[in-house]
Design an enzyme around this catalytic site. Structure first.
Site, PDB file in Angstrom:
ATOM      1  N   ALA A  52      23.155  18.435  94.229  1.00  0.00           N
ATOM      2  CA  ALA A  52      23.526  17.479  93.194  1.00  0.00           C
ATOM      3  C   ALA A  52      24.992  17.688  92.838  1.00  0.00           C
ATOM      4  CB  ALA A  52      22.646  17.669  91.967  1.00  0.00           C
ATOM      5  N   GLY A  98      19.431  19.569  95.590  1.00  0.00           N
ATOM      6  CA  GLY A  98      18.949  18.194  95.651  1.00  0.00           C
ATOM      7  C   GLY A  98      18.949  17.628  97.054  1.00  0.00           C
ATOM      8  N   GLU A 115      15.767  18.791  98.524  1.00  0.00           N
ATOM      9  CA  GLU A 115      14.709  18.025  97.851  1.00  0.00           C
ATOM     10  C   GLU A 115      14.633  16.604  98.404  1.00  0.00           C
ATOM     11  OE1 GLU A 115      14.243  19.763  93.425  1.00  0.00           O
ATOM     12  OE2 GLU A 115      16.297  19.179  93.938  1.00  0.00           O
ATOM     13  N   GLU A 142      19.340  26.797  92.897  1.00  0.00           N
ATOM     14  CA  GLU A 142      19.509  26.413  91.488  1.00  0.00           C
ATOM     15  C   GLU A 142      19.519  27.601  90.520  1.00  0.00           C
ATOM     16  OE1 GLU A 142      18.001  22.613  93.416  1.00  0.00           O
ATOM     17  OE2 GLU A 142      17.691  24.769  93.653  1.00  0.00           O
TER      18      GLU A 142
END
Length: 260
Positions: free
Chosen positions: A66, A112, A115, A135
């Site tokens: 992200a 992300g 993911e 993370e």
């Protein structure tokens, strides 16, 4: 439709979506997530699109995570909204698509980015790919379904190891653990993804969607996956594709499926 952070191209029945922020290692900022929602929603509704391949621009990264700069100054309520909107609008949208979506993972797939790949139905990795959920090094946990989908793919112990250590795994390690379906040289990545997508699209479209729904039911709380399978199996008998498939089998010819 033109996008700022995505490149889209359709060849035959395959839509290619390339996340095009190479200078940022294709990090998922808010606008990119919004564009992914629009592109995938449009593809699902477009009858000329049978399947989707998602990849990242350049050779360094599929998606390196992200865009952390957007997290600065966000409070608890805002963080909850980021995760909920992202999961609903992009990651669950992909996972629940009745059209097959394949991730062609080139280079880094972190946070992300991993993911996003895990939300896809199948993952093909280049041999230089590295994957992880880092993370906890930021005082966070995965927020786009990572804790759930990684556990489903590799099991609880390996998922906890990857999440708690924040260590990356190589493409071969990902293959051994079931995180990816295949590993190929980087120069062959898109060709392998195309080959698999084309094979899938030679099958009956309504049956493909029914199979995806049935497999997804296995991981859905409060849903009996066996009952879902029974219902979907029965509904296939009402389709023209089923009749075509049986007739083609009995007459030893290739079926011509129409998605009806």
């Amino acid at each position: 439709m033109a996008y700022e952070n995505l490149l889209t191209e359709q060849k035959d029945r395959i839509l290619y979506i390339t996340i095009n922020r190479e200078s940022k290692l294709n990090a998922l900022n808010r606008q990119t997530l919004q564009e992914l929602n629009k592109a995938i929603t449009a593809a699902i509704a477009d009858q000329s699109v049978g399947g989707i391949i998602i990849t990242g621009a350049g050779n360094k990264a599929f998606v390196a995570g992200a865009d952390i700069a957007e997290f600065a100054g966000v409070d608890q309520q805002g963080g909850t909204a980021i995760a909920r909107e992202g999961q609903s609008n992009v990651f669950d949208l992909i996972a629940n698509s009745g059209k097959p979506i394949i991730a062609a993972v080139n280079g880094f797939a972190l946070g992300g980015g991993l993911e996003l790949a895990m939300a896809c139905h199948i993952r093909i990795a280049s041999d230089n790919a590295k994957m992880g959920l880092p993370e906890v090094t930021l005082g966070l946990i995965p927020g786009y379904g990572g804790t759930q989908r990684l556990t489903q793919l590799v099991g609880r112990g390996k998922a906890l190891e990857m999440i708690l250590t924040a260590d990356m795994v190589t493409a071969e390690q990902a293959l051994q653990s079931g995180l990816v379906n295949a590993v190929v040289p980087q120069t062959e990545l898109l060709a392998k993804a195309e080959e698999m997508t084309a094979k899938i699209l030679s099958r009956a479209p309504l049956a493909l969607a029914a199979a995806i729904r049935s497999v997804n039911a296995a991981a859905t709380d409060g849903v009996n996956g066996f009952e879902t399978e029974i219902t979907e199996f029965g509904q296939c008998f009402s389709t023209a594709d089923f009749k075509e498939g049986v007739d083609a089998f009995l007459n030893k010819r290739k079926p011509l499926f129409t998605g009806k």
